[in-house]
Write a protein that holds these residues in place. Structure first.
Motif, mmCIF file in Angstrom:
data_model
loop_
_atom_site.group_PDB
_atom_site.id
_atom_site.type_symbol
_atom_site.label_atom_id
_atom_site.label_comp_id
_atom_site.label_asym_id
_atom_site.label_seq_id
_atom_site.Cartn_x
_atom_site.Cartn_y
_atom_site.Cartn_z
ATOM 1 N N VAL A 1 84.183 -22.281 -41.748
ATOM 2 C CA VAL A 1 84.805 -23.786 -41.666
ATOM 3 C C VAL A 1 86.127 -23.841 -41.943
ATOM 4 O O VAL A 1 86.613 -24.505 -41.126
ATOM 5 N N MET A 2 86.742 -23.091 -42.676
ATOM 6 C CA MET A 2 88.078 -23.157 -43.030
ATOM 7 C C MET A 2 88.994 -22.842 -41.749
ATOM 8 O O MET A 2 89.599 -23.649 -41.351
ATOM 9 N N ILE B 1 88.459 -23.164 -53.543
ATOM 10 C CA ILE B 1 87.196 -23.838 -53.355
ATOM 11 C C ILE B 1 86.150 -22.816 -53.156
ATOM 12 O O ILE B 1 85.143 -22.968 -53.883
ATOM 13 N N ILE B 2 86.335 -21.715 -52.691
ATOM 14 C CA ILE B 2 85.347 -20.451 -52.368
ATOM 15 C C ILE B 2 85.048 -19.869 -53.925
ATOM 16 O O ILE B 2 83.914 -19.909 -54.435
ATOM 17 N N MET C 1 86.033 -28.407 -48.368
ATOM 18 C CA MET C 1 86.796 -27.667 -47.685
ATOM 19 C C MET C 1 87.300 -28.133 -46.452
ATOM 20 O O MET C 1 88.541 -28.230 -46.123
ATOM 21 N N MET D 1 100.008 -30.278 -54.489
ATOM 22 C CA MET D 1 99.491 -28.548 -54.784
ATOM 23 C C MET D 1 99.938 -27.778 -55.802
ATOM 24 O O MET D 1 99.343 -27.060 -56.428
ATOM 25 N N ALA E 1 99.401 -22.606 -47.418
ATOM 26 C CA ALA E 1 98.948 -23.656 -48.327
ATOM 27 C C ALA E 1 97.517 -23.727 -48.189
ATOM 28 O O ALA E 1 96.442 -24.066 -49.010
ATOM 29 N N GLY E 2 96.784 -23.887 -46.863
ATOM 30 C CA GLY E 2 95.493 -24.205 -46.653
ATOM 31 C C GLY E 2 94.594 -22.989 -47.401
ATOM 32 O O GLY E 2 93.410 -23.102 -47.593
ATOM 33 N N GLN E 3 95.109 -21.707 -47.080
ATOM 34 C CA GLN E 3 94.349 -20.514 -47.472
ATOM 35 C C GLN E 3 94.475 -20.568 -49.104
ATOM 36 O O GLN E 3 93.312 -20.216 -49.668
ATOM 37 N N ALA E 4 95.445 -20.697 -49.728
ATOM 38 C CA ALA E 4 95.468 -20.940 -50.951
ATOM 39 C C ALA E 4 94.511 -21.901 -51.625
ATOM 40 O O ALA E 4 93.897 -21.618 -52.636
ATOM 41 N N ALA E 5 94.646 -23.039 -51.041
ATOM 42 C CA ALA E 5 93.569 -24.096 -51.544
ATOM 43 C C ALA E 5 92.020 -23.507 -51.222
ATOM 44 O O ALA E 5 91.067 -24.026 -51.969
ATOM 45 N N GLY E 6 91.920 -23.149 -49.974
ATOM 46 C CA GLY E 6 90.584 -22.651 -49.612
ATOM 47 C C GLY E 6 90.046 -21.598 -50.641
ATOM 48 O O GLY E 6 88.680 -21.500 -50.932
ATOM 49 N N ILE E 7 90.675 -20.450 -51.010
ATOM 50 C CA ILE E 7 90.114 -19.775 -51.963
ATOM 51 C C ILE E 7 89.753 -20.195 -53.278
ATOM 52 O O ILE E 7 89.003 -19.713 -53.816
ATOM 53 N N GLN F 1 91.297 -28.782 -45.814
ATOM 54 C CA GLN F 1 92.036 -28.221 -44.682
ATOM 55 C C GLN F 1 92.693 -29.093 -43.770
ATOM 56 O O GLN F 1 93.807 -28.975 -43.155
ATOM 57 N N ILE G 1 92.740 -28.447 -35.557
ATOM 58 C CA ILE G 1 94.025 -29.259 -35.839
ATOM 59 C C ILE G 1 95.032 -28.746 -35.123
ATOM 60 O O ILE G 1 95.814 -29.730 -34.881
ATOM 61 N N TYR H 1 82.183 -20.287 -45.490
ATOM 62 C CA TYR H 1 83.390 -21.059 -45.969
ATOM 63 C C TYR H 1 84.648 -20.596 -44.803
ATOM 64 O O TYR H 1 85.512 -21.575 -44.612
ATOM 65 N N VAL I 1 101.724 -33.101 -49.783
ATOM 66 C CA VAL I 1 100.708 -32.126 -49.997
ATOM 67 C C VAL I 1 101.224 -31.155 -50.883
ATOM 68 O O VAL I 1 100.539 -30.482 -51.744
ATOM 69 N N LEU I 2 102.577 -30.317 -50.451
ATOM 70 C CA LEU I 2 102.893 -29.295 -51.304
ATOM 71 C C LEU I 2 103.019 -29.685 -52.669
ATOM 72 O O LEU I 2 103.129 -28.899 -53.534
ATOM 73 N N VAL J 1 88.238 -25.620 -38.829
ATOM 74 C CA VAL J 1 88.974 -26.910 -38.926
ATOM 75 C C VAL J 1 90.476 -26.468 -38.562
ATOM 76 O O VAL J 1 91.119 -27.277 -38.063
ATOM 77 N N THR J 2 90.983 -25.444 -39.309
ATOM 78 C CA THR J 2 92.570 -25.192 -39.005
ATOM 79 C C THR J 2 92.797 -25.020 -37.511
ATOM 80 O O THR J 2 93.775 -25.513 -37.238
ATOM 81 N N ILE K 1 103.380 -36.448 -45.124
ATOM 82 C CA ILE K 1 102.015 -35.682 -45.596
ATOM 83 C C ILE K 1 102.598 -34.284 -45.944
ATOM 84 O O ILE K 1 102.154 -33.808 -47.091
ATOM 85 N N ILE L 1 95.853 -30.739 -45.807
ATOM 86 C CA ILE L 1 96.826 -29.806 -45.934
ATOM 87 C C ILE L 1 97.419 -29.441 -44.371
ATOM 88 O O ILE L 1 98.762 -29.285 -44.450
#
Lengths: 235, 99
Positions: free
Chosen positions: B9-10, A59-60, A69, B49, A51-57, A73, B17, B6, B45-46, B13-14, B41, A76
């Motif tokens: 950062v991504m 944003i990119i 971003m 999304m 899910a994090g990657q799907a949202a991340g791309i 992250q 966490i 990007y 979230v899912l 952060v991941t 959560i 999610i």
């Protein structure tokens, strides 16, 4: 040591098979965002999360702000903190700090689920074996997905765009059916998300997800506090 | 901005966490509200999304709705994640053939 590693690998095989097709879907989505095989594979290798990657791309692709971003992250993936806390309670004494630093990289929903189900304390070798196999499935599926996204006819690659969302529905619907507290959180989050999309259109996609999820979870936590087993306390 | 920034950062952060609680956490969270909040959560979230983004995931709202219906029905009957995910895609593809 070696047998624990192999045991972890064998437990990782079903996870890797599942990851192959989901990351294939991610690869297709990445190709649509204009990312190369290499870039998408690096994202999968360094993040190891769906899910994090799907949202991340997204944003990119949209050229979003770095703070967006970070917050996306955080929101999610914050569930991994809970899983990490839970797993930290059942680690073998051989799990020294360097091993914790390394193995924490591989805490995903599925690896957490399999590790939690083990009766004996978790060893570093066991987790490394599982993470390695899952990693290979995740990254190779991504690479194939991007290639396919560039090669397959649009009718097929566009249909693959729904794969990740299908998996998300498969995660949220069964518990929603059994627990009204989860159903409440899911419906509320969806409702707020729809409002953001069609009414408050100035809110960007990433923040819309954050606002929807935080509002729904906070309200659900107030109305349906959970006990340790996850059931609402009132039930 | 560079895509590499990007990604760093991504990924950073991941990783944090996962790493911070796994490495340093030794006690249990006591706040009932915070525990409950963290419990809800992932589902919230899912859900946020997926809805309404799933309707635009195939580039055609008709095929997306067909795929969504297939996924909802199969998920309701507890089929495995992978079956639900692929059936959603297959249904969207087949529906597209008739348009």
């Amino acid at each position: 040591m070696k047998s624990r590693f192999l045991r972890g690998m064998s437990h990782g095989i079903p996870i890797a098979l599942g990851y192959l097709s989901v990351s294939f879907g991610f690869g297709i989505a990445a190709a649509r965002c204009g990312l190369s095989v290499f870039t998408a594979s690096v994202i999968s290798a360094s993040n190891l999360t769906s899910a994090g990657q799907a949202a991340g791309i997204d944003i990119i692709a949209a050229g979003g702000a770095l703070i967006e971003m970070i917050l996306v992250q955080l929101t999610i993936n914050i569930r991994y903190s809970l899983m990490a806390i839970s797993l930290s309670q059942k680690l073998d004494s051989s799990f020294t700090t360097p091993h914790r630093l390394a193995a924490s990289y591989g805490i995903t929903d599925e690896i957490f689920a399999v590790c939690s189900a083990q009766k004996e304390p978790l060893t570093p070798a066991y987790m490394y074996g599982m993470i390695l196999v899952a990693f290979m499935g995740w990254v190779s599926g991504t690479a194939m997905g991007v290639s396919a996204g560039q090669l397959l006819p649009p009718s097929i690659s566009s249909a693959m765009g729904i794969v990740l969302y299908g998996m998300f529905l498969a995660i949220i619907i069964p518990p929603s059916k059994r627990q009204k507290n989860v159903l409440f959180a899911v419906l509320l989050a969806a409702g707020v998300s729809v409002l953001m999309r069609y009414v408050f259109t100035m809110v960007s996609g990433g923040f819309a997800v954050i606002i929807s999820a935080v509002a729904a979870s906070a309200l659900a936590a107030v109305i349906f506090p959970v006990k340790d087993d996850g059931e609402a306390a009132e039930e | 901005m560079s895509v590499a920034v990007y990604i760093m950062v991504m990924a950073g952060v991941t990783y944090l966490i996962r790493m911070i609680p796994f490495t340093f956490f030794r006690k249990k969270i006591k706040s009932g509200f915070f525990r409950s909040f963290l419990y809800y959560i992932p589902y919230a979230v899912l859900s946020a999304m997926t809805i309404p983004a799933i309707l635009y995931s195939t580039g055609n709202i008709v095929t997306a709705v067909a795929g969504t219906i297939a996924a909802v029905v199969l998920a309701y009957f507890d089929l495995p994640l992978i079956v639900v995910a692929l059936a959603a895609s297959g249904t969207a593809f087949v529906t597209g053939l008739f348009l």
